[in-house]
Design a protein around this motif. Sequence first.
Motif, PDB file in Angstrom:
ATOM      1  N   ALA A  91       0.751  -1.182  -0.055  1.00 19.64           N
ATOM      2  CA  ALA A  91       0.040   0.108  -0.003  1.00 19.64           C
ATOM      3  C   ALA A  91       0.982   1.095   0.161  1.00 19.64           C
ATOM      4  CB  ALA A  91      -0.815  -0.014   1.243  1.00 19.64           C
ATOM      5  N   THR A  92       1.821   1.150   0.737  1.00 21.08           N
ATOM      6  CA  THR A  92       2.852   2.356   0.761  1.00 21.08           C
ATOM      7  C   THR A  92       3.551   2.738  -0.469  1.00 21.08           C
ATOM      8  OG1 THR A  92       3.252   2.035   3.094  1.00 21.08           O
ATOM      9  CG2 THR A  92       4.804   3.313   1.971  1.00 21.08           C
ATOM     10  N   ASP A  93       3.908   1.461  -1.177  1.00 20.97           N
ATOM     11  CA  ASP A  93       4.528   1.658  -2.464  1.00 20.97           C
ATOM     12  C   ASP A  93       3.741   2.280  -3.353  1.00 20.97           C
ATOM     13  OD1 ASP A  93       6.812   0.505  -1.598  1.00 20.97           O
ATOM     14  OD2 ASP A  93       6.611  -1.441  -2.590  1.00 20.97           O
ATOM     15  N   LEU A  94       2.453   1.569  -3.487  1.00 25.58           N
ATOM     16  CA  LEU A  94       1.268   2.252  -4.488  1.00 25.58           C
ATOM     17  C   LEU A  94       0.834   3.685  -4.051  1.00 25.58           C
ATOM     18  CD1 LEU A  94      -0.596   1.139  -6.596  1.00 25.58           C
ATOM     19  CD2 LEU A  94      -2.305   0.940  -4.835  1.00 25.58           C
ATOM     20  N   LEU A  95       0.950   4.146  -2.874  1.00 25.09           N
ATOM     21  CA  LEU A  95       0.340   5.616  -2.597  1.00 25.09           C
ATOM     22  C   LEU A  95       1.593   6.513  -2.689  1.00 25.09           C
ATOM     23  CD1 LEU A  95      -1.527   4.743   0.459  1.00 25.09           C
ATOM     24  CD2 LEU A  95      -2.571   5.720  -1.350  1.00 25.09           C
ATOM     25  N   SER A  96       2.905   5.838  -2.722  1.00 23.49           N
ATOM     26  CA  SER A  96       4.198   6.779  -2.900  1.00 23.49           C
ATOM     27  C   SER A  96       4.167   7.583  -4.237  1.00 23.49           C
ATOM     28  CB  SER A  96       5.256   6.013  -2.708  1.00 23.49           C
ATOM     29  OG  SER A  96       5.626   5.219  -3.766  1.00 23.49           O
ATOM     30  N   LEU A  97       3.112   7.165  -5.335  1.00 24.53           N
ATOM     31  CA  LEU A  97       3.279   7.762  -6.298  1.00 24.53           C
ATOM     32  C   LEU A  97       2.049   8.898  -6.509  1.00 24.53           C
ATOM     33  CD1 LEU A  97       4.420   4.656  -8.990  1.00 24.53           C
ATOM     34  CD2 LEU A  97       5.541   6.707  -7.858  1.00 24.53           C
ATOM     35  N   GLY A  98       1.458   9.065  -5.513  1.00 23.65           N
ATOM     36  CA  GLY A  98       0.157   9.966  -5.450  1.00 23.65           C
ATOM     37  C   GLY A  98      -0.812   9.351  -4.730  1.00 23.65           C
ATOM     38  N   THR A  99      -1.865  10.086  -4.499  1.00 19.59           N
ATOM     39  CA  THR A  99      -2.884   9.715  -3.574  1.00 19.59           C
ATOM     40  C   THR A  99      -4.369   9.876  -4.383  1.00 19.59           C
ATOM     41  OG1 THR A  99      -3.073  11.678  -2.724  1.00 19.59           O
ATOM     42  CG2 THR A  99      -1.763  10.018  -1.442  1.00 19.59           C
ATOM     43  N   SER A 100      -4.222  10.206  -5.754  1.00 18.26           N
ATOM     44  CA  SER A 100      -5.179  10.399  -6.506  1.00 18.26           C
ATOM     45  C   SER A 100      -5.674   9.199  -7.447  1.00 18.26           C
ATOM     46  CB  SER A 100      -5.009  11.934  -7.388  1.00 18.26           C
ATOM     47  OG  SER A 100      -6.212  11.986  -8.389  1.00 18.26           O
ATOM     48  N   GLY A 101      -6.892   8.745  -7.347  1.00 21.43           N
ATOM     49  CA  GLY A 101      -7.196   7.762  -8.364  1.00 21.43           C
ATOM     50  C   GLY A 101      -6.606   6.310  -8.048  1.00 21.43           C
ATOM     51  N   VAL A 102      -6.570   6.193  -6.726  1.00 19.95           N
ATOM     52  CA  VAL A 102      -5.729   4.738  -6.190  1.00 19.95           C
ATOM     53  C   VAL A 102      -6.614   4.012  -5.152  1.00 19.95           C
ATOM     54  CG1 VAL A 102      -4.415   6.153  -4.446  1.00 19.95           C
ATOM     55  CG2 VAL A 102      -3.558   4.071  -5.399  1.00 19.95           C
ATOM     56  N   GLY A 103      -6.560   2.881  -5.152  1.00 19.02           N
ATOM     57  CA  GLY A 103      -7.338   2.288  -4.048  1.00 19.02           C
ATOM     58  C   GLY A 103      -6.659   0.781  -3.876  1.00 19.02           C
ATOM     59  N   TYR A 104      -6.770   0.552  -2.457  1.00 19.18           N
ATOM     60  CA  TYR A 104      -6.117  -0.994  -2.037  1.00 19.18           C
ATOM     61  C   TYR A 104      -7.234  -1.640  -1.280  1.00 19.18           C
ATOM     62  CZ  TYR A 104      -2.463  -4.246  -0.336  1.00 19.18           C
ATOM     63  OH  TYR A 104      -1.838  -5.384  -0.061  1.00 19.18           O
ATOM     64  N   LEU A 105      -7.761  -2.626  -1.463  1.00 20.47           N
ATOM     65  CA  LEU A 105      -9.000  -3.030  -1.115  1.00 20.47           C
ATOM     66  C   LEU A 105      -8.678  -4.674  -0.825  1.00 20.47           C
ATOM     67  CD1 LEU A 105     -11.878  -1.416  -3.194  1.00 20.47           C
ATOM     68  CD2 LEU A 105     -10.764  -0.865  -0.910  1.00 20.47           C
ATOM     69  N   LEU A 106      -9.013  -5.420   0.114  1.00 25.00           N
ATOM     70  CA  LEU A 106      -9.233  -6.576   0.545  1.00 25.00           C
ATOM     71  C   LEU A 106     -10.134  -7.324  -0.539  1.00 25.00           C
ATOM     72  CD1 LEU A 106      -8.302  -7.027   4.367  1.00 25.00           C
ATOM     73  CD2 LEU A 106      -6.601  -6.769   2.402  1.00 25.00           C
ATOM     74  N   LYS A 107      -9.884  -8.523  -0.783  1.00 21.89           N
ATOM     75  CA  LYS A 107     -10.881  -9.218  -1.790  1.00 21.89           C
ATOM     76  C   LYS A 107     -12.167  -9.513  -0.915  1.00 21.89           C
ATOM     77  CE  LYS A 107      -7.553 -11.295  -4.988  1.00 21.89           C
ATOM     78  NZ  LYS A 107      -6.916 -12.672  -5.313  1.00 21.89           N
ATOM     79  N   ASP A 108     -11.995  -9.731   0.292  1.00 23.05           N
ATOM     80  CA  ASP A 108     -13.168  -9.931   1.000  1.00 23.05           C
ATOM     81  C   ASP A 108     -14.254  -8.812   1.051  1.00 23.05           C
ATOM     82  OD1 ASP A 108     -12.205 -12.290   2.229  1.00 23.05           O
ATOM     83  OD2 ASP A 108     -11.579 -11.633   4.093  1.00 23.05           O
ATOM     84  N   ARG A 109     -13.754  -7.773   0.614  1.00 22.63           N
ATOM     85  CA  ARG A 109     -14.590  -6.591   0.582  1.00 22.63           C
ATOM     86  C   ARG A 109     -15.511  -6.704  -0.608  1.00 22.63           C
ATOM     87  NH1 ARG A 109     -14.580  -4.963   5.681  1.00 22.63           N
ATOM     88  NH2 ARG A 109     -12.321  -4.777   6.427  1.00 22.63           N
ATOM     89  N   VAL A 110     -15.271  -7.361  -1.649  1.00 21.37           N
ATOM     90  CA  VAL A 110     -15.926  -7.537  -3.013  1.00 21.37           C
ATOM     91  C   VAL A 110     -17.177  -8.116  -2.438  1.00 21.37           C
ATOM     92  CG1 VAL A 110     -15.920  -8.681  -5.228  1.00 21.37           C
ATOM     93  CG2 VAL A 110     -13.491  -7.770  -4.311  1.00 21.37           C
TER      94      VAL A 110
END
Length: 213
Positions: A91-110
């Motif tokens: 999640a930190t790696d993904l958000l390091s490139l910006g916080t717009s248009g990004v999500g990190y969800l657990l599959k259980d949430r589907v």
Amino acid sequence: MRVVLAEDSVLLRAGLTKLLNDGGFEVVAAVPDAQQLLTAVDEHRPDVAVIDVRMPPTHTDEGIRAALVIRRQHPSIAVCVLSQYAEERYATDLLSLGTSGVGYLLKDRVAHVSDFLDALRRIAAGGTALDPEVVAQLLVRRTENPMQRLTARERAVLQLMAEGRSNTGVTEVLDVSHSAVEKYVTNIFAKLDLPPTDTDHRRVLAVLKYLGT
């Protein structure tokens, strides 16, 4: 809203495709691995890419690495990563490139279809959606300095903010007044040394400020 989906499980890929199509999205490509994902994104230029973290050949971090490539090469394309577990470093790696248009969800949430589709729409519109378990890990990663300034209620508000909740959403979850939430948010920004700004991301930056992003 056009979607490219990457998921190596045939059954889950088919299920997600139907769920998204039934929910008003258009799945323009559904692929089983990271390489085909990158090819599909280059070809279709979707509004959002929905990506499994672990895909062939090693089933470790192929999905997150592909997501980072998409974030760098196609910053206008929103990215939603799905994971079996809350993995703070991804999640930190993904958000390091910006916080717009990004999500990190657990599959259980589907399984909570309406919540998942709402989160995906928020991401595609340029917002942020982080799973509560991921947010909890990010919040406890560093417990020193400014984060220690927050009260328990302010930390609860901060977690809901990072999940993408509006002030109205926070009032509904915590059952407090709108003015109280506004006061909590103002206190959070002040305690985390986030001065007034014209940008739209102070809410997420409040979570990320001391995470090295």
